[in-house]
Write an enzyme that holds these catalytic residues in place. Structure first.
Site, PDB file in Angstrom:
ATOM      1  N   ASP A 421       1.420   4.232  -0.271  1.00 49.22           N
ATOM      2  CA  ASP A 421       0.073   4.397   0.251  1.00 49.22           C
ATOM      3  C   ASP A 421       0.102   5.526   1.284  1.00 49.22           C
ATOM      4  O   ASP A 421       1.155   5.814   1.852  1.00 49.22           O
ATOM      5  CB  ASP A 421      -0.382   3.085   0.891  1.00 49.22           C
ATOM      6  CG  ASP A 421      -1.762   3.197   1.517  1.00 49.22           C
ATOM      7  OD1 ASP A 421      -2.672   3.702   0.847  1.00 49.22           O
ATOM      8  OD2 ASP A 421      -1.910   2.784   2.683  1.00 49.22           O
ATOM      9  N   ASP A 620       0.497  -0.761   3.878  1.00 45.93           N
ATOM     10  CA  ASP A 620       0.337  -1.466   5.156  1.00 45.93           C
ATOM     11  C   ASP A 620      -0.955  -2.242   5.269  1.00 45.93           C
ATOM     12  O   ASP A 620      -1.175  -2.905   6.274  1.00 45.93           O
ATOM     13  CB  ASP A 620       0.412  -0.466   6.309  1.00 45.93           C
ATOM     14  CG  ASP A 620      -0.846   0.391   6.412  1.00 45.93           C
ATOM     15  OD1 ASP A 620      -1.429   0.712   5.356  1.00 45.93           O
ATOM     16  OD2 ASP A 620      -1.244   0.734   7.536  1.00 45.93           O
ATOM     17  N   ASP A 624      -3.533  -3.078  -0.092  1.00 43.58           N
ATOM     18  CA  ASP A 624      -2.276  -2.847  -0.799  1.00 43.58           C
ATOM     19  C   ASP A 624      -1.645  -4.140  -1.308  1.00 43.58           C
ATOM     20  O   ASP A 624      -0.669  -4.102  -2.065  1.00 43.58           O
ATOM     21  CB  ASP A 624      -1.263  -2.142   0.118  1.00 43.58           C
ATOM     22  CG  ASP A 624      -1.774  -0.802   0.617  1.00 43.58           C
ATOM     23  OD1 ASP A 624      -2.315  -0.044  -0.204  1.00 43.58           O
ATOM     24  OD2 ASP A 624      -1.642  -0.524   1.821  1.00 43.58           O
TER      25      ASP A 624
END
Length: 732
Positions: A421, A620, A624
């Site tokens: 990410d 995080d 996700d």
């Protein structure tokens, strides 16, 4: 094939573990085994194949069942430990410094004391282990509990007979007139196995925490607008598709829907992972459980219940977590062959000594059969995996890498693709003031002082970035009069008699400000990944302010290290494509997928897995969580959300990706260490079993007494522990 075509249900499988009838609250809850997903039954229990505690299939129900089992095992462990310690002192006391116990207690009294201490351990503390061992035999699935039950019952049973009827044994097995007993072996085995069970249950109990946190994000009620125009608060379960709902400032949006009236900014960080709220106007979609800002919205419900995005995230996390198999399967596979072989050898030993051995034949047959079973005791085999895992997790923690479970350590070494990410993983995760640019009418410091004054009255994350930037530069925000916030556009106010404005292009057009002279610079800053705000005073352009999410200092070096190890890096982000491409180009990442929602992130991971890739996902945010849980290894940033960390198998405490390369090397060393431990455990058995069976008696006249068999078993355990401890100082 249907996913249910080969499921074993409790009503048609003799393997279902005994349990109390389910209460009304759990009547519809099905449980399954993490290692054997084909095992399905109503209500909690244990797996008939491997003996593991079953887990609720949806990952959310009956939390008290798992905590109840953990509490029970913990009580048994504490009780067992309290008795096993004095038991060890009694049996090994002569080896300790100081006055030997043999000079204080008679041999017979010591035996009775050991019997008194070992009996509660072997009968009460070990009872769940016996239940699972019997279950494994009844269902013809030999596993670790088969070995545990066999080893403990034989060691205790033999010692019990030796204590109560020592006259049955020949003089050659007496020590100072007493028959040797092995109560300490039985007691310590039970204590060590219970310790392993408690550690496993604690780790597994955290698995459902991510889902419980997700469900906690849901709104509990919704304000529904009735047909007559009246409004009523109703439980979320009563909201239907097509209902009109009012969402007031600061409230959670109850369901997925479309905005009908109103304008507001909505904090969608739990979906997109982006810290900057999204502006919402009539016709735009909103996601349930995101947080409304300062405006009021009227929306039409489009997806409710299980169809909402958050509910789909919960389902995906539960399914992904359930698809994993723990590393202990290695030992179970080995014991599946090992147990029948040991039993066969013990039976054959008994028969041969009973028919061909010297007098007293039955005594020799019993003793040698017992020696075979004791030397094959599962202590070392049971320790082989968990001791390495415990040392590895401790080593990982010291370098800022937390492993949630053994499975993450097992698989991490095989990872060949890392999906990352952007926000909070590659970047810092919070916007910072990147620069102030003026048209010349005002100096940069004066412009920053004015815009900081305007933003002091705003709650927007970009405002916080500007105020932080001004503070770091020692600039005091200006005093503002007649402050107004224009939703979706920006802020305006009066400073020192000037009309000052800060916002987007829509605000400038609304005020009639010509921004042509700064448009080229604004585009260039956007291409650098900055969010740009335009400033004006007295209807003239004053300049612009750029805010950006900076790349972590550690990221470039970490990615380069991963590439050297042959890891394919893919960026996956909910951010806009232009910003994502800018970050990717800075970091040399060639594969980028931007503007994706959580379910789409999981689809990308699934596609890579379909290509035969072993995927690790680093992220995080709540957004996700599905991808983190679906990937073979989920890697969460320690600075991220609790949901991300609980969905991931690995957490990088410092949020530094460089920890991944070290964690992979630790994974490789740990798996090699576990295999070495299994070899140690089996080598002692392979060498000791023939001796215990009396294979060399015709040549040497020597027999391996159960005492020496227990010593060999202890040496194998010591070897396993010593080997595992090497991981503490292994070079990474």
């Amino acid at each position: 094939m249907s996913p249910h075509s080969h499921e074993h249900h409790c009503h048609d499988s003799a393997a279902a573990s005994p349990k109390a009838p389910p209460s009304s609250g759990e009547a519809a809850v099905t449980y399954t085994c993490p290692m054997h997903p084909e095992i399905v039954q109503m209500g909690p229990g244990t797996c008939p194949k491997c003996g593991m505690a079953l887990e609720p299939r949806d990952g959310t129900a009956a939390e008290h069942e798992q905590s109840g089992e953990l509490s029970d095992m913990t009580r048994r462990l504490i009780f067992s430990t309290a008795l096993a310690l004095p038991l060890l002192v009694l049996s090994m006391g002569d080896l300790l410094p100081g006055r030997p116990i043999s000079s204080l207690l008679s041999a017979r009294l010591r035996v009775w004391l050991e019997l008194a201490l070992a009996t509660p351990i072997c009968l009460w503390s070990a009872w769940p282990l016996y239940v699972r061992a019997v279950q494994s035999v009844r269902n013809r699935h030999a596993n670790m509990f088969t070995l545990i039950g066999l080893g403990v019952s034989v060691a205790y049973g033999y010692s019990l007979i030796a204590a109560l009827a020592p006259g049955w044994f020949p003089p050659s097995f007496r020590r100072e007139g007493e028959v040797a007993v092995y109560f300490e072996a039985a007691g310590v085995i039970v204590t060590l196995i219970l310790l392993g069970q408690v550690l496993e249950l604690r780790a597994r109990s955290r698995t459902g925490a991510a889902i419980r946190d997700l469900l906690g994000m849901q709104a509990k009620t919704a304000r529904r607008i009735e047909a007559d125009g009246s409004e009523v608060d109703v439980p979320l379960e009563e909201v239907a598709v097509g209902d009109r709902l009012r969402v007031r400032p600061g409230e959670k949006i109850p369901v997925d829907g479309k905005v009908l009236e109103g304008e507001s900014s909505v904090d969608e960080s739990m979906v997109t992972g982006e810290p900057i709220p999204a502006e919402k106007y009539p016709g735009e979609r909103v996601v349930g459980s995101t947080v409304n800002g300062t405006g009021t919205l009227i929306l039409e419900a489009e997806k409710v219940g299980a169809d909402t995005l958050l509910s789909r995230i919960v389902t995906m996390v539960a399914e992904a977590q359930r698809s994993r198999a723990p590393i202990q399967r290695l030992a179970d596979i080995a014991s599946g062959y090992f147990v029948p072989a040991v039993i066969a050898i013990a039976v054959l030993t008994f028969i041969l000594w009973a028919t061909l051995g010297p007098e007293p034949r039955m005594a020799h047959a019993l003793i040698n059969g017992v020696a075979v079973l004791i030397i094959a005791c599962p202590c070392a085999l049971g320790l082989a995996t968990p001791i390495s895992i415990m040392v590895a997790t401790g080593r990982g923690a010291r370098m800022g890498v937390l492993f949630r479970d053994a499975e993450a350590i097992e698989v991490l070494r095989k990872v060949d693709t890392l999906v990352v990410d952007k926000t909070g993983t590659l970047t810092e995760g919070h916007p910072e003031l990147a620069g102030v640019h003026t048209t010349g009418g005002l100096g940069e410091e004066e412009l920053l002082r004015w815009v900081a004054g305007l933003e002091r009255g705003s709650e927007h994350p970009l405002a916080a970035a500007i105020l932080r930037g001004a503070g770091e530069r020692g600039i005091e925000p200006a005093q503002v009069d007649e402050f107004h916030s224009i939703t979706g556009k920006g802020v305006v106010g009066q400073i020192q008699g000037h009309a000052v404005a800060l916002g987007n292009q829509a605000l400038m057009e609304h005020l009639g400000v010509d921004t042509q002279e700064i448009s080229e610079l604004a585009d260039r800053l956007r291409e650098e990944g900055q969010t740009v705000m335009l400033a004006a005073y007295d209807n003239r352009p004053a300049g612009l302010v750029g805010v950006a999410d900076p790349i972590k200092e550690s990221t470039p070096g970490a990615l380069e290290e991963l590439r050297r190890e042959g890891i394919r890096v893919v960026m996956l982000t909910g951010d806009n494509r232009k910003t994502a491409q800018v970050v990717a180009s800075h970091l040399g990442i060639e594969e980028v997928t931007a503007e994706v929602l959580p379910d789409q992130k999981a689809e990308v991971v699934r596609r890579l897995q379909a290509e035969g890739r072993v995927v690790a996902m680093a992220g995080d945010g709540v957004n996700d969580a599905p991808a983190l849980a679906l990937a073979q290894v989920g890697i969460a940033m320690g600075s991220g959300t609790d949901v991300a960390m609980e969905s991931a198998g690995v957490t990088l405490v410092k949020g530094n990706l460089s920890g991944i390369a070290k964690a992979r090397r630790l994974s490789r060393l740990t798996m090699a260490n576990i295999k070495q431990n299994l070899v140690f455990a089996f080598v002692y058995n392979a060498a000791g079993v023939p001796i215990a069976a009396g294979l060399f008696y015709p040549l040497t006249g020597l027999l391996l007494s159960p005492m020496l068999a227990a010593l060999a078993m202890s040496l194998s355990s010591v070897s396993v522990i010593a080997n595992a401890l090497r991981l503490r100082n292994a070079k990474l």
